[in-house]
Design a protein around this motif. Sequence first.
Motif, PDB file in Angstrom:
ATOM      1  N   ILE A 261       2.541 -11.032   5.996  1.00  0.00           N
ATOM      2  CA  ILE A 261       3.476  -9.927   5.840  1.00  0.00           C
ATOM      3  C   ILE A 261       2.764  -8.784   5.115  1.00  0.00           C
ATOM      4  CG2 ILE A 261       5.645  -9.164   4.791  1.00  0.00           C
ATOM      5  CD1 ILE A 261       6.615 -12.084   4.985  1.00  0.00           C
ATOM      6  N   ILE A 262       2.812  -7.598   5.698  1.00  0.00           N
ATOM      7  CA  ILE A 262       2.157  -6.428   5.117  1.00  0.00           C
ATOM      8  C   ILE A 262       3.180  -5.304   5.008  1.00  0.00           C
ATOM      9  CG2 ILE A 262       0.302  -4.739   5.379  1.00  0.00           C
ATOM     10  CD1 ILE A 262      -1.297  -6.842   6.863  1.00  0.00           C
ATOM     11  N   GLY A 263       3.361  -4.810   3.780  1.00  0.00           N
ATOM     12  CA  GLY A 263       4.430  -3.871   3.491  1.00  0.00           C
ATOM     13  C   GLY A 263       4.078  -2.422   3.748  1.00  0.00           C
ATOM     14  N   PRO A 264       5.046  -1.518   3.463  1.00  0.00           N
ATOM     15  CA  PRO A 264       4.855  -0.091   3.709  1.00  0.00           C
ATOM     16  C   PRO A 264       3.643   0.481   2.968  1.00  0.00           C
ATOM     17  CG  PRO A 264       7.153  -0.576   3.169  1.00  0.00           C
ATOM     18  CD  PRO A 264       6.382  -1.823   2.913  1.00  0.00           C
ATOM     19  N   ASN A 265       2.868   1.287   3.691  1.00  0.00           N
ATOM     20  CA  ASN A 265       1.737   2.033   3.120  1.00  0.00           C
ATOM     21  C   ASN A 265       0.657   1.139   2.508  1.00  0.00           C
ATOM     22  OD1 ASN A 265       2.870   4.709   3.668  1.00  0.00           O
ATOM     23  ND2 ASN A 265       4.389   4.142   2.118  1.00  0.00           N
ATOM     24  N   ALA A 266       0.664  -0.140   2.841  1.00  0.00           N
ATOM     25  CA  ALA A 266      -0.437  -1.011   2.423  1.00  0.00           C
ATOM     26  C   ALA A 266      -1.662  -0.721   3.286  1.00  0.00           C
ATOM     27  CB  ALA A 266      -0.032  -2.475   2.535  1.00  0.00           C
ATOM     28  N   ARG A 267      -2.837  -1.102   2.789  1.00  0.00           N
ATOM     29  CA  ARG A 267      -4.082  -0.824   3.498  1.00  0.00           C
ATOM     30  C   ARG A 267      -4.983  -2.064   3.478  1.00  0.00           C
ATOM     31  NH1 ARG A 267      -4.772   4.553   4.387  1.00  0.00           N
ATOM     32  NH2 ARG A 267      -7.033   4.402   4.528  1.00  0.00           N
TER      33      ARG A 267
ATOM     34  N   ALA B 114       1.686   0.813   7.529  1.00  0.00           N
ATOM     35  CA  ALA B 114       0.502   0.144   6.983  1.00  0.00           C
ATOM     36  C   ALA B 114      -0.730   0.512   7.807  1.00  0.00           C
ATOM     37  CB  ALA B 114       0.706  -1.364   6.974  1.00  0.00           C
ATOM     38  N   TYR B 115      -1.896   0.533   7.140  1.00  0.00           N
ATOM     39  CA  TYR B 115      -3.157   0.813   7.826  1.00  0.00           C
ATOM     40  C   TYR B 115      -3.969  -0.479   7.886  1.00  0.00           C
ATOM     41  CZ  TYR B 115      -8.042   2.132   8.435  1.00  0.00           C
ATOM     42  OH  TYR B 115      -9.337   2.190   8.863  1.00  0.00           O
ATOM     43  N   ILE B 116      -4.357  -0.877   9.082  1.00  0.00           N
ATOM     44  CA  ILE B 116      -5.201  -2.060   9.287  1.00  0.00           C
ATOM     45  C   ILE B 116      -6.452  -1.605  10.024  1.00  0.00           C
ATOM     46  CG2 ILE B 116      -5.331  -4.407  10.170  1.00  0.00           C
ATOM     47  CD1 ILE B 116      -3.028  -4.040   8.246  1.00  0.00           C
ATOM     48  N   HIS B 117      -7.620  -1.759   9.401  1.00  0.00           N
ATOM     49  CA  HIS B 117      -8.859  -1.367  10.078  1.00  0.00           C
ATOM     50  C   HIS B 117      -9.062  -2.241  11.319  1.00  0.00           C
ATOM     51  CE1 HIS B 117     -13.182  -0.808  10.805  1.00  0.00           C
ATOM     52  NE2 HIS B 117     -13.019   0.353  10.200  1.00  0.00           N
ATOM     53  N   PRO B 118      -9.576  -1.684  12.406  1.00  0.00           N
ATOM     54  CA  PRO B 118      -9.761  -2.469  13.635  1.00  0.00           C
ATOM     55  C   PRO B 118     -10.615  -3.721  13.461  1.00  0.00           C
ATOM     56  CG  PRO B 118     -10.018  -0.124  14.085  1.00  0.00           C
ATOM     57  CD  PRO B 118      -9.907  -0.255  12.594  1.00  0.00           C
TER      58      PRO B 118
END
Length: 241
Positions: free
Chosen positions: A71-77, A58-62
């Motif tokens: 809960i954040i799944g695969p390849n979520a943004r 997953a990508y989380i902007h700083p």
Amino acid sequence: MPSVRLSDYLTNPAQGRLAKTAYGDLGGYELADFLGQWAALHADALAHVGSERIHPTAYIHPSALIGDDVIIGPNARVHEFTTVRKGTVVCAGASIGFNCEVTASFIGENTVLGHRIGINRTIVGTNAHLSANVTVAAIHLSTDMRRPTREVLLRVPAGIYPCGTPQFGALLGDHLQTGNSITLGPGVAIGRHSQLNSGTTIPPTRVIPAQSVISNPVTADIHVRARVTGRDRCHQVSRLK
């Protein structure tokens, strides 16, 4: 007896550890039953996903803020200046855009929340796309908005459906597409493959069937009436006596 089955609106998540939790059988629930059990089901899901609460892909902007039990799944943004609050699930491949606020909500696989989206206690299916400036209210107006007590209802073809809670925003089906500047709820259900045109407002209790196109006519009529406060109401009662 009125019924709202989640399977009539959304597809169960199939990717990642989340699919092996109660969320993987989301469609098996009656809406009111799920809302009543949501907190406990989420706690069980957290225990199951363990170290993959936020999937490593997953990508989380700083600048994004993520709650401790999200809960954040695969390849979520999750993009910049966005807040994802308590009890939220962001399924695999889902994307939450710039400056959004998502609280206690379920975002289905590959769904896109565009810019400046604000949703609370809302369930969104798979492959939906909410463009920009979409707001979903989760409680009715009251004299104390911090302690809502008025139950949220839906008007289904069979009659009035009690959601069993004073806090519920919307049930938004798979493949829903929206324009911008849209307001929903509290208490709205929209079927699969529907389209909400820009500027649409859907008030509480409305249930929209699948494959619908919804728009509001432009009107210049504005109705204004005095708001009666608690003190004024007491004076009115005294004068009536």
